[in-house]
Write a protein that holds these residues in place. Sequence first.
Motif, PDB file in Angstrom:
ATOM      1  N   GLY A 285       0.884  -1.148  -0.010  1.00  0.00           N
ATOM      2  CA  GLY A 285       0.024   0.034   0.122  1.00  0.00           C
ATOM      3  C   GLY A 285       0.852   1.166   0.135  1.00  0.00           C
ATOM      4  N   PRO A 286       1.775   1.528   0.996  1.00  0.00           N
ATOM      5  CA  PRO A 286       2.589   2.661   1.157  1.00  0.00           C
ATOM      6  C   PRO A 286       3.197   2.862  -0.354  1.00  0.00           C
ATOM      7  CG  PRO A 286       2.757   1.475   3.065  1.00  0.00           C
ATOM      8  CD  PRO A 286       2.107   0.578   1.925  1.00  0.00           C
ATOM      9  N   ALA A 287       3.852   2.127  -0.925  1.00  0.00           N
ATOM     10  CA  ALA A 287       4.836   2.383  -2.108  1.00  0.00           C
ATOM     11  C   ALA A 287       3.542   2.657  -3.233  1.00  0.00           C
ATOM     12  CB  ALA A 287       5.503   1.039  -2.505  1.00  0.00           C
ATOM     13  N   ILE A 288       2.458   1.772  -3.327  1.00  0.00           N
ATOM     14  CA  ILE A 288       1.414   2.036  -4.531  1.00  0.00           C
ATOM     15  C   ILE A 288       0.751   3.590  -4.342  1.00  0.00           C
ATOM     16  CG2 ILE A 288      -0.864   1.298  -5.411  1.00  0.00           C
ATOM     17  CD1 ILE A 288      -0.096  -1.361  -4.687  1.00  0.00           C
ATOM     18  N   ILE A 289       0.466   3.899  -3.014  1.00  0.00           N
ATOM     19  CA  ILE A 289       0.042   5.002  -2.654  1.00  0.00           C
ATOM     20  C   ILE A 289       0.835   6.210  -3.049  1.00  0.00           C
ATOM     21  CG2 ILE A 289      -1.410   6.481  -0.868  1.00  0.00           C
ATOM     22  CD1 ILE A 289      -2.019   3.893   0.420  1.00  0.00           C
ATOM     23  N   GLY A 290       2.016   6.116  -2.330  1.00  0.00           N
ATOM     24  CA  GLY A 290       3.052   7.268  -2.883  1.00  0.00           C
ATOM     25  C   GLY A 290       3.206   7.405  -4.305  1.00  0.00           C
ATOM     26  N   GLY A 291       3.099   6.249  -5.299  1.00  0.00           N
ATOM     27  CA  GLY A 291       3.252   6.363  -6.511  1.00  0.00           C
ATOM     28  C   GLY A 291       1.871   6.993  -7.001  1.00  0.00           C
ATOM     29  N   MET A 292       0.807   6.785  -6.600  1.00  0.00           N
ATOM     30  CA  MET A 292      -0.470   7.545  -7.048  1.00  0.00           C
ATOM     31  C   MET A 292      -0.403   8.987  -6.601  1.00  0.00           C
ATOM     32  SD  MET A 292      -3.070   4.653  -5.572  1.00  0.00           S
ATOM     33  CE  MET A 292      -4.430   6.129  -5.549  1.00  0.00           C
TER      34      MET A 292
END
Length: 390
Positions: A141-148
């Motif tokens: 989640g954190p990596a995906i959300i950071g990318g978003m």
Amino acid sequence: MTLLLLITALKAIAEKIIYFVLPLWAFQLTQSNDLMSHVRLFEYLPFLVLGFIIGTLVDRIGSRKGFIGGTLGQIVVVMLLALNGVSSQHLLFLLVFMLMGMTYFANNSLIVQSKVALPENRLIIYNKYNNMVTNVFDSAGPAIIGGMLLLLTYTQTLSLSYALLFIALLLSVFSFRRTPPAENKPFIPDIIYGFKALYGLRNLWILSWWTSFANAIVVVSEIAVMYYAKSQLNLSDFQVGLLFAAGGIGAIMGSWCSDRVEKRVGVIQVLVYSIPLIGLAYLLISIHLNIVTLGILLFCESFLFSIYIVCVRTYRLVVAPAKDLGKINGITGSIFKMFIPFSLAAYGAWGNTITTNEVLRIMGGLFLIGSILLSASNMLKMKEKLSDNY
């Protein structure tokens, strides 16, 4: 069980977006850890203020109605956050408080529904996979959300969270079982009865307070690491997400190992001795902080604490009578979070005056001292295993 896990997954993604975005948004407004810690404070206040009441309400209205009402409340509040932003700190605090109250209502109901829908000998497996599902999204989640966040604004990202919550709501409407109505007792005596029922489960009563102590320290460590990553290492939101993904990987591995560890040493010993190991990790990593050592710290902390969380939640689910589970879950859930507002308030007041290394040393010392006192007190029946309660 599959539908329960799917609903858990949808809620886990949605709530991870909220938990990750709001502190970063607060940091962008002030460039300080004060508002970050205060946002976390208002996330946990509902557990302290409303938890005792929410559990009794769930038992009285049923887990199906409770989940639908709580999730619908989450959707409304997240929509308000996405539409109005956080231009006013007071509005932000109010909406965060309302959001977490609704979240606790929905999650308490989901726990009660799991005991209604599943046989007891499936509960430990359900909790293991439930925690793993949550931890997968905690990891990625954190990596995906950071990318978003490289492409989307904070408000646009929050819009995704209420869409996922809406899907979870629809699934619950068509799949959750209706629970029989609770005995029609006066409301206040029913709350008091819940405390008596919990106190009668002596080990669970003591472990609830031990969990409260552990949670208060672990939550502060997350804020301290996030603040250090942003202010000292100058990491982007995406890089912070990657850093916290190390903790998610540790949590997944801890969940997977939890039942095997419990069968080998017993649930109570897991719950007592995993905490000082986290304290030891704090002390060792505090010697030198950089992106690598912080990643190691998050991994070790999450691995050990995930084992702990699976065991304490399963133990609570197994030993609590089904008719009282909402009350016991509500009260223990409140106790679990009881000390968090105080630890976050203390960090908000003094976090800028001491270094992150010193914060980790203090927390590591508290964990070691607390575990020594608990072990020496002989208050717990140390030989108990989860399988003894089936």
